[in-house]
Design a protein around this motif. Structure first.
Motif, mmCIF file in Angstrom:
data_model
loop_
_atom_site.group_PDB
_atom_site.id
_atom_site.type_symbol
_atom_site.label_atom_id
_atom_site.label_comp_id
_atom_site.label_asym_id
_atom_site.label_seq_id
_atom_site.Cartn_x
_atom_site.Cartn_y
_atom_site.Cartn_z
ATOM 1 N N CYS A 60 29.472 19.439 -1.239
ATOM 2 C CA CYS A 60 29.935 20.824 -1.263
ATOM 3 C C CYS A 60 29.226 21.623 -2.354
ATOM 4 O O CYS A 60 28.867 22.786 -2.146
ATOM 5 C CB CYS A 60 31.451 20.867 -1.479
ATOM 6 N N LEU A 61 29.015 21.011 -3.495
ATOM 7 C CA LEU A 61 28.307 21.707 -4.575
ATOM 8 C C LEU A 61 26.861 21.990 -4.183
ATOM 9 O O LEU A 61 26.333 23.067 -4.453
ATOM 10 C CB LEU A 61 28.351 20.870 -5.857
ATOM 11 N N GLN A 62 26.221 21.027 -3.520
ATOM 12 C CA GLN A 62 24.832 21.211 -3.115
ATOM 13 C C GLN A 62 24.694 22.251 -2.009
ATOM 14 O O GLN A 62 23.664 22.926 -1.909
ATOM 15 C CB GLN A 62 24.244 19.869 -2.663
ATOM 16 N N SER A 63 25.730 22.389 -1.184
ATOM 17 C CA SER A 63 25.657 23.345 -0.070
ATOM 18 C C SER A 63 26.263 24.695 -0.427
ATOM 19 O O SER A 63 26.257 25.605 0.391
ATOM 20 C CB SER A 63 26.371 22.763 1.158
ATOM 21 N N GLY A 64 26.821 24.832 -1.630
ATOM 22 C CA GLY A 64 27.365 26.112 -2.070
ATOM 23 C C GLY A 64 28.783 26.385 -1.614
ATOM 24 O O GLY A 64 29.257 27.524 -1.719
ATOM 25 N N ASP A 65 29.481 25.355 -1.143
ATOM 26 C CA ASP A 65 30.873 25.536 -0.718
ATOM 27 C C ASP A 65 31.774 25.303 -1.937
ATOM 28 O O ASP A 65 32.393 24.238 -2.091
ATOM 29 C CB ASP A 65 31.202 24.558 0.407
ATOM 30 N N ASP A 66 31.864 26.304 -2.793
ATOM 31 C CA ASP A 66 32.613 26.158 -4.040
ATOM 32 C C ASP A 66 34.110 25.981 -3.802
ATOM 33 O O ASP A 66 34.792 25.277 -4.555
ATOM 34 C CB ASP A 66 32.376 27.373 -4.944
ATOM 35 N N GLY A 89 34.093 14.689 -16.233
ATOM 36 C CA GLY A 89 32.692 14.929 -15.888
ATOM 37 C C GLY A 89 32.526 15.658 -14.569
ATOM 38 O O GLY A 89 31.724 16.587 -14.443
ATOM 39 N N LEU A 90 33.299 15.261 -13.554
ATOM 40 C CA LEU A 90 33.215 15.907 -12.247
ATOM 41 C C LEU A 90 33.703 17.354 -12.307
ATOM 42 O O LEU A 90 33.110 18.248 -11.690
ATOM 43 C CB LEU A 90 34.031 15.121 -11.222
ATOM 44 N N ARG A 91 34.767 17.562 -13.051
ATOM 45 C CA ARG A 91 35.272 18.929 -13.214
ATOM 46 C C ARG A 91 34.232 19.790 -13.945
ATOM 47 O O ARG A 91 34.016 20.959 -13.603
ATOM 48 C CB ARG A 91 36.585 18.904 -14.001
ATOM 49 N N GLY A 92 33.587 19.198 -14.942
ATOM 50 C CA GLY A 92 32.535 19.923 -15.649
ATOM 51 C C GLY A 92 31.377 20.275 -14.741
ATOM 52 O O GLY A 92 30.808 21.372 -14.824
ATOM 53 N N MET A 93 31.020 19.357 -13.843
ATOM 54 C CA MET A 93 29.941 19.642 -12.895
ATOM 55 C C MET A 93 30.294 20.840 -12.018
ATOM 56 O O MET A 93 29.438 21.702 -11.753
ATOM 57 C CB MET A 93 29.697 18.408 -12.026
ATOM 58 N N TYR A 94 31.557 20.892 -11.586
ATOM 59 C CA TYR A 94 31.992 22.032 -10.783
ATOM 60 C C TYR A 94 31.909 23.327 -11.595
ATOM 61 O O TYR A 94 31.416 24.346 -11.098
ATOM 62 C CB TYR A 94 33.426 21.814 -10.296
ATOM 63 N N GLU A 95 32.382 23.292 -12.839
ATOM 64 C CA GLU A 95 32.355 24.489 -13.677
ATOM 65 C C GLU A 95 30.922 24.960 -13.920
ATOM 66 O O GLU A 95 30.647 26.167 -13.945
ATOM 67 C CB GLU A 95 33.056 24.216 -15.011
ATOM 68 N N GLU A 96 30.001 24.031 -14.078
ATOM 69 C CA GLU A 96 28.591 24.407 -14.243
ATOM 70 C C GLU A 96 28.063 25.088 -12.978
ATOM 71 O O GLU A 96 27.323 26.073 -13.047
ATOM 72 C CB GLU A 96 27.747 23.168 -14.538
ATOM 73 N N ALA A 97 28.447 24.547 -11.825
ATOM 74 C CA ALA A 97 27.928 25.073 -10.565
ATOM 75 C C ALA A 97 28.396 26.501 -10.307
ATOM 76 O O ALA A 97 27.658 27.305 -9.727
ATOM 77 C CB ALA A 97 28.343 24.164 -9.409
ATOM 78 N N VAL A 98 29.612 26.836 -10.733
ATOM 79 C CA VAL A 98 30.150 28.168 -10.454
ATOM 80 C C VAL A 98 29.942 29.130 -11.627
ATOM 81 O O VAL A 98 30.347 30.295 -11.541
ATOM 82 C CB VAL A 98 31.654 28.098 -10.107
ATOM 83 N N ALA A 99 29.320 28.658 -12.698
ATOM 84 C CA ALA A 99 29.080 29.530 -13.855
ATOM 85 C C ALA A 99 28.163 30.682 -13.455
ATOM 86 O O ALA A 99 27.119 30.468 -12.818
ATOM 87 C CB ALA A 99 28.459 28.734 -15.000
ATOM 88 N N GLU A 100 28.538 31.879 -13.828
ATOM 89 C CA GLU A 100 27.799 33.072 -13.407
ATOM 90 C C GLU A 100 26.765 33.528 -14.430
ATOM 91 O O GLU A 100 25.923 34.371 -14.109
ATOM 92 C CB GLU A 100 28.785 34.212 -13.137
#
Length: 254
Positions: A60-66, A89-100
């Motif tokens: 989902c992170l790679q495809s942009g499905d936040d 760590g996984l939660r941090g990865m999500y937060e990095e992906a959605v950081a604007e």
């Protein structure tokens, strides 16, 4: 780390698989939510199910499905707890992906620092922090963090390769070669590491102004050949041999 730290898309077929999996996210998450009671009565199967959710998070992170990615992190956190090392760590990865913006990324970095102040050997957070430092163009800090990680876990081959890549990006070929040699002591049959070491030695030989240039090229040929021996269709090893051959022939001729 992008050691490698989390799953990378190696080819087009993997990319297609990733998007197909991400498209099934709502259905998989719905099934996962409805099977909570079953999981409680079968812990082993529950672990397998949540392993699927973790892979789904990456897709989902790679495809942009936040939105679906957030649901994945929530399900994992509900099962294992917000204080679990891997969940942080996984939660941090999500937060990095959605950081604007970079400010949000710096906030992620502060979150990692806080977690590490409580547990300095939290490996998932250490690796996420290193990956984030790289994305923030802070290679010196990333190198320092990787050295600290390897002091704690010297048998992490992926970390040695990541450190080698960082050293190579800074033009430090001898340090990069040392790191890859350490990695090969752990995974001696890894053909891609043999090829990477061959490339490091080859580039070091091209930049060398000393008499050890031929020796570096000979060792690089050894590693390229070994990578092909371990994986007969590994094109990177063949390309390495093609690159080294003319140069060593020229040096012998001279």
């Amino acid at each position: 780390m992008q050691t490698t730290p989390e799953p990378h898309l190696a080819n087009g077929s993997n990319l297609i698989t990733t998007f197909h999996l991400a498209q099934k996210a709502p259905l998989i998450l719905k099934r996962q939510s409805s099977s909570v009671e079953t999981v409680a009565s079968s812990p082993v199967r529950g672990i397998e199910n949540y392993g699927v959710v973790e892979q789904l998070l990456f897709s989902c992170l790679q495809s942009g499905d936040d939105k679906s990615a957030l649901l994945c992190t929530e399900q994992l956190a509900a099962r294992f707890g917000m204080t679990d090392e891997r969940i942080i760590g996984l939660r941090g990865m999500y937060e990095e992906a959605v950081a604007e913006n970079p400010t949000r990324l710096e906030e992620c970095l502060q979150t990692y620092d806080l977690a590490l102040s409580e547990n300095p050997v939290n490996l998932p957070v250490l690796k996420r922090r290193i990956a984030l430092l790289r994305s923030l163009s802070r290679p010196v800090d990333a190198i320092s963090s990787l050295i600290n990680l390897l002091d704690a876990v010297p048998t992490d081959a992926e970390a040695w390769c990541e450190l080698a890549d960082l050293y190579h990006s800074q033009g430090m070929s001898s340090q990069a070669a040392f790191c890859l040699e350490e990695a090969l002591l752990i995974v001696p049959n890894s053909w891609n590491i043999h090829a990477f070491l061959g490339e490091i030695l080859y580039s070091g030989a091209c930049a060398s102004e000393t008499t050890d240039c031929s020796q570096l090229l000979e060792v690089s040929i050894h590693h390229f050949s070994r990578s092909i021996e371990l994986c007969t269709d590994y094109l990177r090893g063949f390309y390495g041999l093609v690159s080294v051959g003319p140069l060593i022939f020229y040096l012998d001729w001279c």
